[in-house]
Design a protein around this motif. Structure first.
Motif, mmCIF file in Angstrom:
data_model
loop_
_atom_site.group_PDB
_atom_site.id
_atom_site.type_symbol
_atom_site.label_atom_id
_atom_site.label_comp_id
_atom_site.label_asym_id
_atom_site.label_seq_id
_atom_site.Cartn_x
_atom_site.Cartn_y
_atom_site.Cartn_z
ATOM 1 N N TYR A 1 118.253 103.174 173.527
ATOM 2 C CA TYR A 1 118.658 104.500 173.061
ATOM 3 C C TYR A 1 118.721 104.552 171.534
ATOM 4 O O TYR A 1 118.169 105.466 170.903
ATOM 5 C CB TYR A 1 120.021 104.892 173.660
ATOM 6 C CG TYR A 1 120.591 106.117 173.005
ATOM 7 C CD1 TYR A 1 120.008 107.367 173.220
ATOM 8 C CD2 TYR A 1 121.672 106.029 172.131
ATOM 9 C CE1 TYR A 1 120.493 108.499 172.595
ATOM 10 C CE2 TYR A 1 122.169 107.154 171.509
ATOM 11 C CZ TYR A 1 121.582 108.393 171.735
ATOM 12 O OH TYR A 1 122.057 109.506 171.106
ATOM 13 N N GLU A 2 119.419 103.582 170.938
ATOM 14 C CA GLU A 2 119.574 103.609 169.480
ATOM 15 C C GLU A 2 118.224 103.434 168.788
ATOM 16 O O GLU A 2 117.961 104.058 167.751
ATOM 17 C CB GLU A 2 120.565 102.529 169.035
ATOM 18 C CG GLU A 2 121.985 102.837 169.467
ATOM 19 C CD GLU A 2 123.035 101.980 168.784
ATOM 20 O OE1 GLU A 2 122.672 101.028 168.076
ATOM 21 O OE2 GLU A 2 124.223 102.284 168.972
ATOM 22 N N LEU B 1 124.958 117.501 169.060
ATOM 23 C CA LEU B 1 123.951 117.521 167.990
ATOM 24 C C LEU B 1 122.578 117.095 168.524
ATOM 25 O O LEU B 1 121.554 117.708 168.191
ATOM 26 C CB LEU B 1 124.382 116.598 166.845
ATOM 27 C CG LEU B 1 125.570 117.089 166.019
ATOM 28 C CD1 LEU B 1 126.122 115.966 165.142
ATOM 29 C CD2 LEU B 1 125.161 118.277 165.145
ATOM 30 N N LEU B 2 122.584 116.045 169.340
ATOM 31 C CA LEU B 2 121.310 115.527 169.839
ATOM 32 C C LEU B 2 120.618 116.537 170.746
ATOM 33 O O LEU B 2 119.417 116.788 170.605
ATOM 34 C CB LEU B 2 121.530 114.204 170.577
ATOM 35 C CG LEU B 2 120.240 113.561 171.091
ATOM 36 C CD1 LEU B 2 119.333 113.146 169.938
ATOM 37 C CD2 LEU B 2 120.532 112.362 171.957
ATOM 38 N N GLY C 1 113.564 111.294 174.949
ATOM 39 C CA GLY C 1 113.900 111.470 176.362
ATOM 40 C C GLY C 1 114.056 110.128 177.058
ATOM 41 O O GLY C 1 115.006 109.913 177.814
ATOM 42 N N ASN C 2 113.133 109.213 176.769
ATOM 43 C CA ASN C 2 113.222 107.876 177.355
ATOM 44 C C ASN C 2 114.508 107.172 176.906
ATOM 45 O O ASN C 2 115.177 106.512 177.698
ATOM 46 C CB ASN C 2 111.997 107.055 176.940
ATOM 47 C CG ASN C 2 112.096 105.619 177.414
ATOM 48 O OD1 ASN C 2 112.085 105.362 178.607
ATOM 49 N ND2 ASN C 2 112.227 104.694 176.486
ATOM 50 N N GLY C 3 114.852 107.341 175.633
ATOM 51 C CA GLY C 3 116.066 106.719 175.100
ATOM 52 C C GLY C 3 117.313 107.255 175.778
ATOM 53 O O GLY C 3 118.195 106.493 176.178
ATOM 54 N N PRO D 1 105.867 116.398 170.112
ATOM 55 C CA PRO D 1 105.994 116.008 171.528
ATOM 56 C C PRO D 1 106.164 114.500 171.718
ATOM 57 O O PRO D 1 106.880 114.071 172.636
ATOM 58 C CB PRO D 1 104.693 116.495 172.173
ATOM 59 C CG PRO D 1 103.774 116.773 171.061
ATOM 60 C CD PRO D 1 104.609 117.124 169.881
ATOM 61 N N LEU D 2 105.527 113.692 170.863
ATOM 62 C CA LEU D 2 105.719 112.237 170.964
ATOM 63 C C LEU D 2 107.184 111.878 170.715
ATOM 64 O O LEU D 2 107.772 111.058 171.413
ATOM 65 C CB LEU D 2 104.832 111.509 169.937
ATOM 66 C CG LEU D 2 103.380 111.271 170.343
ATOM 67 C CD1 LEU D 2 102.569 110.735 169.168
ATOM 68 C CD2 LEU D 2 103.307 110.290 171.497
ATOM 69 N N VAL D 3 107.758 112.534 169.705
ATOM 70 C CA VAL D 3 109.175 112.318 169.386
ATOM 71 C C VAL D 3 110.050 112.706 170.580
ATOM 72 O O VAL D 3 110.981 111.993 170.948
ATOM 73 C CB VAL D 3 109.546 113.123 168.112
ATOM 74 C CG1 VAL D 3 111.046 113.308 167.977
ATOM 75 C CG2 VAL D 3 108.982 112.431 166.872
#
Lengths: 309, 270
Positions: free
Chosen positions: B69-70, B8-9, B109-111, B102-104
């Motif tokens: 991540y969460e 899903l992610l 991506g970092n998470g 793009p910010l999202v």
């Protein structure tokens, strides 16, 4: 809406922005006030207690600050039914038990402090407490429950009568591969104690003892007959908290008023147009959001024009 | 993470990426329809994003509130939610998608690279204050991110009033929108700090401990407080206010990363 013969004005929104700001700053001042009140009225300390061993509250503190220990109530504390649970053997899951204070039993856990005579007792640390019995020539020279506070690195204790230091490391789920020893998980599946006798920092003897067993370690017999748990509590009493609460509520209330305020005013004037028909003049005033109001005025004008082209 | 959550992610990330390209293409090539498709894909991505959160919730038994991540997963969901709410209430904010999506993607991506191991809720988090604290934290951070986007658009539009940039909302609208978002964010941030302090007192016996997350959170709060005072009291508007909205986000960024990387107090001990 006020209407005159040829025009009128209307106002919308709450005109409380200024007062909202004032109330918010009063709330901030209350929060600032809470800090010196806390500093002046605080007792803050920390005590460690082993399961099943009563402790006079005033004598158990490893650290305290603020008001003197003598101000604490004369009472005895006792913890029982201590439980530490780990999920999948490694993630902290549940820590709690029962605390007896003032002759009453209080269940506690993380996030569920005990309150007694204005004091708050919050669970802060938790660990294993193995009983270690050391004998030399059949005579007991050391018999204590040792509160293990550094399970990863090991803890040091004095064996005063022998002039030695005892290094203790506890493995709840012991394993051994060659010369490497460790624990597979945080669950109590195979509890083993590693002890080392040290003199002037130099290792003399070492050994591994299973729960319920005893081993010869150099000239000593070291027994590990029982395992309990220990708990560390932070004890706090201060009067700054209710002031902080009040400041928080007042401040947030003021901010809400400020946020909800969007006072804006519209004026209209109707007069006969020189070329016939009517001339409608619309004006708006908004202190903070003129661009938003401009859109509202335009939408209103378009609606009027739609109904009366 | 579970297989379902991962599927899903990654699908959501794919749709968000396409959405961003369409938003950008719509703006650059003046194709209004592309922006519409971009929005549709963002909504579809958001639905899958919601599914990923639900899948994780089902697998761990708790809301995604722990570790980088969460926090990225839930935080970006709130940013998208606030963006959708804003564009519904205030249609001129529709082009914000070109900055918000793009910010999202960056934060998600970092998470993901920080690790997404499934863990039960640690004991310190088991409190009703958690919901108040975290909910308002995300409202605050979401609002500040959108105010940042508004500030960025203001500066871009001011530089080039012709061509692609002319399609951005009017300058004065961007300015007021940024102000409103900061005001709402400041209110939410205040509730977050207050509820966190009360929670901390029950948990640790003190309501303030100066750990990095608390300190950066206070710095952010003071920065946005200063921001509002400069706007309301000294009348800062336009370019200066846009730079303020952009610069003020740095404290929030430090706070956000501090939750996962810097502070032990907010993550591991009880």
């Amino acid at each position: 809406m006020l209407c005159r013969q040829q025009g009128g004005e209307g106002q919308k929104g709450v005109d409380a922005g200024f007062w909202g700001s004032v109330v918010f700053h009063v709330g901030i001042l209350l929060c600032f006030l809470a800090a010196p009140i806390s500093a002046k009225s605080t007792f803050r300390g920390k005590f460690l207690i082993t399961e099943g061993i009563p402790l006079a509250l005033k004598q158990g503190f490893v650290h305290h600050e603020g008001r003197p220990l003598e101000t604490l109530p004369d009472t005895v504390v006792l913890v029982s039914e201590l439980q530490g649970q780990y999920a999948q053997g490694r993630f902290e899951y549940y820590f709690g038990g029962k605390l007896w204070i003032g002759g009453q039993e209080h269940p506690f856990e993380v996030n569920r402090p005990v309150r007694y005579q204005g004091y708050q007792l919050s669970l802060h640390e938790f660990g294993h407490s193995p009983q270690v019995v050391i004998r030399r020539d059949g005579q007991v020279v050391f018999d204590y429950f040792l509160n293990i506070r550094n399970p990863g690195e090991g803890d040091y204790f004095d064996v005063a009568s022998e002039g030695l230091r005892l290094f203790v490391m506890f493995f709840p789920d012991f394993y051994r591969q060659g010369n490497i020893v460790g624990t597979r998980s945080a669950d109590l599946r195979n509890p083993v104690l590693m002890v080392k006798f040290l003199k002037d920092g130099e290792e003399l003897y070492k050994g591994l003892i299973r729960l319920g067993g005893a081993e010869e370690v150099g000239p000593y017999q070291v027994g590990f007959p029982e395992l309990r748990q220990w708990a560390g509590f932070v004890v706090v009493k201060e009067w700054g908290v209710p002031v902080l609460w009040a400041g928080f509520l007042v401040g947030v209330g003021g901010l809400f008023l400020r946020f909800a305020s969007n006072e804006r005013r519209m004026e209209f004037r109707v007069e006969p147009a020189p070329e016939g028909g009517s001339l409608l003049e619309l004006r708006g005033y908004s202190r903070y959001y003129p661009a938003f109001l401009e859109r509202e005025v335009q939408a209103l004008a378009e609606e009027v024009l739609g109904e009366h082209p | 993470m579970s297989t379902l959550e991962a599927a899903l992610l990654w699908a959501a990330i794919g749709l968000y990426s396409l959405s961003f390209l369409l938003y950008l293409g719509g703006l650059v090539f003046r194709r209004g329809r592309w922006s519409g498709w971009g929005f549709a894909l963002a909504v579809a991505g958001f639905a899958l994003h919601t599914g990923a959160i639900l899948a994780r919730w089902a697998a761990t038994g708790h809301l995604p509130v722990m570790a980088t991540y969460e926090n990225s997963l839930a935080g970006t969901w709130f940013v998208m939610l606030i963006y959708f709410g804003l564009r519904r209430v205030f249609p001129p904010s529709r082009p914000f998608g070109v900055a918000v999506v793009p910010l999202v993607l960056l934060v998600l991506g970092n998470g993901v690279q920080a690790g997404a191991e499934l863990q039960p809720l640690e004991p310190p988090y088991r409190s009703n204050w958690l919901y108040v604290h975290v909910l308002f934290a995300w409202f605050a951070f979401g609002s500040f991110v959108l105010a940042f986007a508004a500030g960025l658009m203001y500066l871009l539009k001011e530089r080039g009033r012709k061509g692609v940039l002319s399609r951005l909302p009017e300058l004065k609208i961007l300015d007021e929108l940024s102000f409103r978002l900061i005001l709402f964010g400041f209110f939410s941030h205040s509730v977050m700090i207050g509820s966190g302090a009360i929670w901390a007192h029950g948990l640790w016996g003190r309501y303030w401990g100066w750990d990095p997350v608390e300190t950066w959170s206070l710095i952010s709060w003071l920065t946005y407080g200063l921001n509002l005072h400069l706007r309301v009291t000294l009348g800062w508007r336009g370019r200066r206010a846009a730079w303020l909205a952009i610069g003020s986000l740095f404290g929030v960024v430090f706070t956000f990363f501090g939750i996962g990387y810097i502070s032990g107090l907010h993550t591991s001990i009880f």
